[in-house]
Design an enzyme around this catalytic site. Structure first.
Site, mmCIF file in Angstrom:
data_model
loop_
_atom_site.group_PDB
_atom_site.id
_atom_site.type_symbol
_atom_site.label_atom_id
_atom_site.label_comp_id
_atom_site.label_asym_id
_atom_site.label_seq_id
_atom_site.Cartn_x
_atom_site.Cartn_y
_atom_site.Cartn_z
ATOM 1 N N SER A 54 19.597 28.829 40.712
ATOM 2 C CA SER A 54 19.405 29.553 41.976
ATOM 3 C C SER A 54 18.172 30.443 41.962
ATOM 4 O O SER A 54 17.850 31.074 42.973
ATOM 5 C CB SER A 54 20.648 30.391 42.293
ATOM 6 O OG SER A 54 20.884 31.357 41.275
ATOM 7 N N SER A 55 17.457 30.511 40.824
ATOM 8 C CA SER A 55 16.253 31.341 40.771
ATOM 9 C C SER A 55 15.360 30.863 39.632
ATOM 10 O O SER A 55 15.787 30.091 38.760
ATOM 11 C CB SER A 55 16.594 32.818 40.565
ATOM 12 O OG SER A 55 17.210 33.028 39.298
ATOM 13 N N ARG A 77 26.663 32.134 39.205
ATOM 14 C CA ARG A 77 27.807 33.035 39.307
ATOM 15 C C ARG A 77 27.878 33.765 40.641
ATOM 16 O O ARG A 77 28.943 34.237 41.026
ATOM 17 C CB ARG A 77 27.767 34.065 38.177
ATOM 18 C CG ARG A 77 27.969 33.489 36.802
ATOM 19 C CD ARG A 77 28.023 34.576 35.750
ATOM 20 N NE ARG A 77 26.804 35.395 35.753
ATOM 21 C CZ ARG A 77 26.618 36.443 34.963
ATOM 22 N NH1 ARG A 77 27.576 36.803 34.121
ATOM 23 N NH2 ARG A 77 25.490 37.119 34.999
ATOM 24 N N ASP A 101 31.287 30.535 36.146
ATOM 25 C CA ASP A 101 30.803 31.325 35.018
ATOM 26 C C ASP A 101 30.912 30.461 33.770
ATOM 27 O O ASP A 101 32.011 30.170 33.295
ATOM 28 C CB ASP A 101 31.653 32.594 34.878
ATOM 29 C CG ASP A 101 31.160 33.513 33.760
ATOM 30 O OD1 ASP A 101 30.282 33.093 32.980
ATOM 31 O OD2 ASP A 101 31.666 34.650 33.663
ATOM 32 N N LYS A 159 30.287 20.558 25.450
ATOM 33 C CA LYS A 159 31.650 20.116 25.138
ATOM 34 C C LYS A 159 32.289 19.363 26.299
ATOM 35 O O LYS A 159 32.862 18.279 26.118
ATOM 36 C CB LYS A 159 32.511 21.325 24.763
ATOM 37 C CG LYS A 159 33.971 20.982 24.494
ATOM 38 C CD LYS A 159 34.778 22.217 24.112
ATOM 39 C CE LYS A 159 36.249 21.860 23.879
ATOM 40 N NZ LYS A 159 37.056 23.046 23.482
ATOM 41 N N SER A 175 15.427 27.846 25.268
ATOM 42 C CA SER A 175 15.367 28.917 24.272
ATOM 43 C C SER A 175 14.240 29.869 24.669
ATOM 44 O O SER A 175 14.261 30.404 25.774
ATOM 45 C CB SER A 175 15.177 28.346 22.867
ATOM 46 O OG SER A 175 13.966 27.621 22.777
#
Length: 282
Positions: A54-55, A77, A101, A159, A175
């Site tokens: 979103s940004s 979120r 989240d 996962k 990273s």
């Protein structure tokens, strides 16, 4: 263009050759099966989930993929920021926004149950508010938010997302330069960036043939710097630009291009792609 040898045109496995000037060697161009497959792959639209889309870098990536004709799912979120992204990006027929989240395992599990099959998973999310502190002032709650958003979250995405990926699918983490050029006040971020890259290597081995990579940005003009430098953001970034070999800091679009490369290069896995303007050399 002449062919070498007597080739049966009905055999779709024949090799095409082309004569080159004497200064160049004779080269195999490609089989027509390879060419057809390449063109087919280029014409197929794909589905990508972008956490943090979103940004900043994630939003730039979403815009580029939508322009390519792909389908994009943005996860964040905050519903207000997701709503703003919908307005900014358009393409309502190929854009989905979902609130979740990724630090909460049950939410990640529900997210992929709802989304279904995807081709690529990308996360640019990072909660670093309050994390840039000297050690005596470090609040463990802020440190844990960095760990959760930049390590636990990506681990959970892998996962629950890996089983939903197509055979040619990929996972790309984000990273950062702090792993290589740590600074005072940035110990937690530096450590987590390093850990995330080690996770990248391990998951590339465990999840193959799914491809797992990371992009390591340098300093990029993004909303994260509002937390890092506050009112001194502009002068801080300008000072770094003067140090870098390129004479500028990065843009979200620079990093989006790097992520797209890792997503689409079928032979890239277990790689960390540095896009830092030469910061490691400065």
């Amino acid at each position: 263009m002449p062919l070498i040898g007597n080739v049966d045109q009905s055999d779709r496995k024949f090799l095409l050759f082309r004569f080159r000037p004497r200064s160049q060697s004779l080269a195999v161009i490609e089989t027509d099966i390879d060419r057809d497959q390449r063109l087919s792959n280029q014409s197929e639209s794909e589905r990508t989930i972008i956490v943090g889309g979103s940004s900043g870098m994630g939003l730039a990536l979403a815009r580029a993929l939508l322009a390519d004709g792909d389908e994009v799912v943005i996860v964040g979120r905050t519903e207000t920021r997701l709503a703003a992204a919908r307005v900014s990006l358009g393409h309502a027929d190929r854009l989905t926004t979902l609130a979740a989240d990724i630090t909460q395992e049950e939410q990640v599990a529900r997210l992929f149950d709802r989304i279904g099959p995807v081709d690529h998973i990308v996360t640019t999310a990072a909660d670093i508010e309050g994390a840039y502190r000297l050690l005596p002032d470090m609040e463990m709650q802020a440190a844990r938010r960095v760990v959760d958003s930049k390590f636990i979250g990506p681990l959970l995405l892998a996962k629950y997302g890996a089983p939903k990926l197509s055979p040619r699918g990929s996972i790309t983490f984000t990273s950062g330069i702090a792993a290589y050029r740590p600074a005072a006040r940035g110990s937690v971020v530096a450590a987590i960036n390093g850990a995330l890259e080690s996770l990248t290597y391990a998951l590339a081995v465990e999840l193959g043939p799914i491809r797992v990579n990371a992009v390591s940005p340098g300093w990029v003009d993004s909303p994260l710097w509002d937390f890092v430098a506050g009112d001194k953001k502009k002068e801080t970034l300008e000072a770094m630009a003067e140090r870098l070999p390129l004479g500028r800091i990065g843009t979200p679009e620079d990093i989006a291009d790097a992520i797209r490369f890792l997503m689409h290069n079928a032979f890239a896995t277990g790689s960390v792609l540095h896009v830092d303007g030469g910061h490691r050399l400065a």
